[in-house]
Design a protein around this motif. Sequence first.
Motif, short mmCIF file in Angstrom:
data_model
loop_
_atom_site.label_atom_id
_atom_site.label_comp_id
_atom_site.label_asym_id
_atom_site.label_seq_id
_atom_site.Cartn_x
_atom_site.Cartn_y
_atom_site.Cartn_z
N SER A 50 -19.18 2.58 2.59
CA SER A 50 -18.06 1.73 2.19
C SER A 50 -16.74 2.39 2.55
O SER A 50 -16.58 3.61 2.44
CB SER A 50 -18.11 1.47 0.68
OG SER A 50 -19.30 0.79 0.33
N ASN A 51 -15.78 1.59 2.99
CA ASN A 51 -14.46 2.10 3.35
C ASN A 51 -13.60 2.40 2.13
O ASN A 51 -13.66 1.70 1.12
CB ASN A 51 -13.71 1.07 4.21
CG ASN A 51 -14.26 0.97 5.62
OD1 ASN A 51 -14.87 1.91 6.14
ND2 ASN A 51 -14.05 -0.17 6.26
N LYS A 52 -12.81 3.44 2.26
CA LYS A 52 -11.71 3.72 1.33
C LYS A 52 -10.51 4.08 2.18
O LYS A 52 -10.65 4.70 3.24
CB LYS A 52 -12.06 4.88 0.40
CG LYS A 52 -13.12 4.57 -0.64
CD LYS A 52 -13.31 5.75 -1.60
CE LYS A 52 -14.31 5.41 -2.69
NZ LYS A 52 -14.48 6.54 -3.65
N PHE A 53 -9.33 3.69 1.74
CA PHE A 53 -8.14 3.90 2.56
C PHE A 53 -7.07 4.74 1.87
O PHE A 53 -5.88 4.58 2.13
CB PHE A 53 -7.57 2.54 2.98
CG PHE A 53 -8.47 1.80 3.94
CD1 PHE A 53 -8.64 2.24 5.24
CD2 PHE A 53 -9.17 0.68 3.53
CE1 PHE A 53 -9.47 1.57 6.13
CE2 PHE A 53 -10.01 0.00 4.40
CZ PHE A 53 -10.16 0.45 5.71
N GLY A 54 -7.49 5.64 1.02
CA GLY A 54 -6.56 6.60 0.43
C GLY A 54 -5.67 6.04 -0.66
O GLY A 54 -4.58 6.56 -0.90
N ARG A 80 -6.38 -14.41 -4.98
CA ARG A 80 -5.01 -14.06 -4.61
C ARG A 80 -4.96 -13.78 -3.11
O ARG A 80 -5.44 -12.75 -2.65
CB ARG A 80 -4.54 -12.82 -5.38
CG ARG A 80 -4.71 -12.89 -6.89
CD ARG A 80 -3.69 -13.79 -7.55
NE ARG A 80 -3.77 -13.71 -8.99
CZ ARG A 80 -3.05 -12.87 -9.75
NH1 ARG A 80 -2.20 -12.04 -9.17
NH2 ARG A 80 -3.19 -12.85 -11.06
N LEU A 81 -4.38 -14.69 -2.36
CA LEU A 81 -4.26 -14.54 -0.92
C LEU A 81 -2.99 -13.79 -0.56
O LEU A 81 -2.02 -13.76 -1.32
CB LEU A 81 -4.29 -15.90 -0.25
CG LEU A 81 -5.57 -16.73 -0.47
CD1 LEU A 81 -5.40 -18.14 0.07
CD2 LEU A 81 -6.77 -16.05 0.16
N ALA A 82 -2.98 -13.21 0.64
CA ALA A 82 -1.84 -12.45 1.15
C ALA A 82 -1.41 -11.38 0.16
O ALA A 82 -0.21 -11.13 -0.03
CB ALA A 82 -0.68 -13.39 1.48
N THR A 83 -2.39 -10.73 -0.46
CA THR A 83 -2.13 -9.72 -1.48
C THR A 83 -3.03 -8.52 -1.23
O THR A 83 -4.22 -8.68 -0.96
CB THR A 83 -2.41 -10.26 -2.89
OG1 THR A 83 -1.65 -11.45 -3.09
CG2 THR A 83 -2.02 -9.25 -3.95
N GLU A 84 -2.47 -7.32 -1.34
CA GLU A 84 -3.24 -6.10 -1.10
C GLU A 84 -3.18 -5.17 -2.30
O GLU A 84 -2.31 -5.30 -3.17
CB GLU A 84 -2.70 -5.37 0.13
CG GLU A 84 -2.80 -6.16 1.42
CD GLU A 84 -2.34 -5.36 2.62
OE1 GLU A 84 -2.94 -4.29 2.89
OE2 GLU A 84 -1.36 -5.77 3.27
N LEU A 85 -4.13 -4.25 -2.32
CA LEU A 85 -4.14 -3.21 -3.35
C LEU A 85 -3.13 -2.14 -3.00
O LEU A 85 -3.06 -1.69 -1.85
CB LEU A 85 -5.54 -2.60 -3.45
CG LEU A 85 -5.69 -1.41 -4.42
CD1 LEU A 85 -5.51 -1.87 -5.86
CD2 LEU A 85 -7.05 -0.74 -4.23
N LYS A 86 -2.35 -1.74 -3.99
CA LYS A 86 -1.39 -0.65 -3.79
C LYS A 86 -1.86 0.62 -4.49
O LYS A 86 -1.72 1.72 -3.95
CB LYS A 86 -0.01 -1.07 -4.33
CG LYS A 86 1.11 -0.09 -4.04
CD LYS A 86 2.44 -0.66 -4.50
CE LYS A 86 3.59 0.29 -4.22
NZ LYS A 86 4.89 -0.26 -4.68
N ALA A 87 -2.41 0.48 -5.70
CA ALA A 87 -2.88 1.66 -6.45
C ALA A 87 -3.78 1.21 -7.59
O ALA A 87 -3.70 0.07 -8.05
CB ALA A 87 -1.71 2.47 -7.00
#
Length: 420
Positions: free
Chosen positions: A109-113, A201-208
């Motif tokens: 699985s990917n993780k992006f820091g 929730r579209l056009a939304t990303e994880l920040k922390a």
Amino acid sequence: MAKHIVIVGNGITGVTAARFIRKLSGYRITIISAETDHFYARTALMYIYMGHMRYRDTKPYEDSFWSKNRIDLIRGYVTSINLNARTIEVDGSKPVSYDTLLLATGSRSNKFGWPGQDLPGVQGLYGMQDLAAMELATRGVDQAVVVGGGLIGIEMAEMLHARGIPVTFLVREHAYMSRVLPSEESALIGDEIVAHGIDLRLATELKAVLPNEEGKVGAVITSDSEKIPCQFVGLTVGVHPNIDLARAAGIATQRGILVNEFFETSEPGVFAAGDCAEFTRDGIGSRRVEQLWYTGRKHGRTVANTICGTPTAYNPGYFFNSAKFFGLEYQTYGTVAPVRPANVGTRLWQDVKLRKLLRINYNDRVLGFNALGIRLRHDVCEKWIKEGATIEYVTLNLRRALFDGEFTVDRTKKLALAYA
């Protein structure tokens, strides 16, 4: 003494290779995996969690199958490969020697820091250990967040939903799976997700990911600076080839373990196939890294021929995939790009209320099919694409491809005549 074939990984690729090596030879075969004692259907993980299946129900073969077919199984982690000695270390135990080695080590699985991505209660979903961790982490959970709009993400959302856990689904794109699906298909799937009570929730990303007082998951912060309380976070932003073992041994790697059309690596006697493999050039597979169940099976069968002395170049055939989005079944055959090229026509029929859709793309011949809520016959669609059937021919004979009994002649005509 019989030639010894060692296979690292007991997923669909490794096990398929072992089965066909046995059919083709009297070689000694050993499969090594740390995940489970026996091969299981990885696509059934969600159904174990949802209570629809038990682990033993996911095993395609009886436990006695392996001994009857003289396939030895070793449960353990492979820690290193000695290419010069042709041996591998398993959990620091006595080295296992091989004559031919097949690496079928799959994906991770990917993780992006992201800050907080390693907190307890944050995980992906790839294997049986992930499922066990999810079972523990979601007990008593009041709210979950799933990050990433791929197939694993929708599976995890459905799993949590089945347990009555409210889910917020963060998708980076402006429409679900818009990177691979045309807008109508994306919209239909999005409607299906929302209809099942998922907070999409579209056009939304994880920040922390933020911890609570106990050092576990307490909330997430989105790219919109919104704080969403939760006690579990599913990271389903794709997977990457598991190449650590090969890279440490000095086998050539880039994104995956580099192989030619015969699945041969840079080292004589060492092959790689399945999710972990990367073709050295375009045109061998449908893409340089193929990470689908059915392509893994094809890889295993093809490499078995070469290992048994009949060099066989990989032929991926025509692209196919299927999935299920809650109650909405999906099939795709051939080439249907998310943005249609100018020289490609399309015929589209959809019933938004019933959530059914059929798309056929073509130029001077049929190029591909997308179906949502409609079952198509694999052999018919593949035959039409392979033989270059015209859109007129397919239109007149569409009922041959339809699996669904509820499609009357009248509705079939509507399917055939509608244009996008």
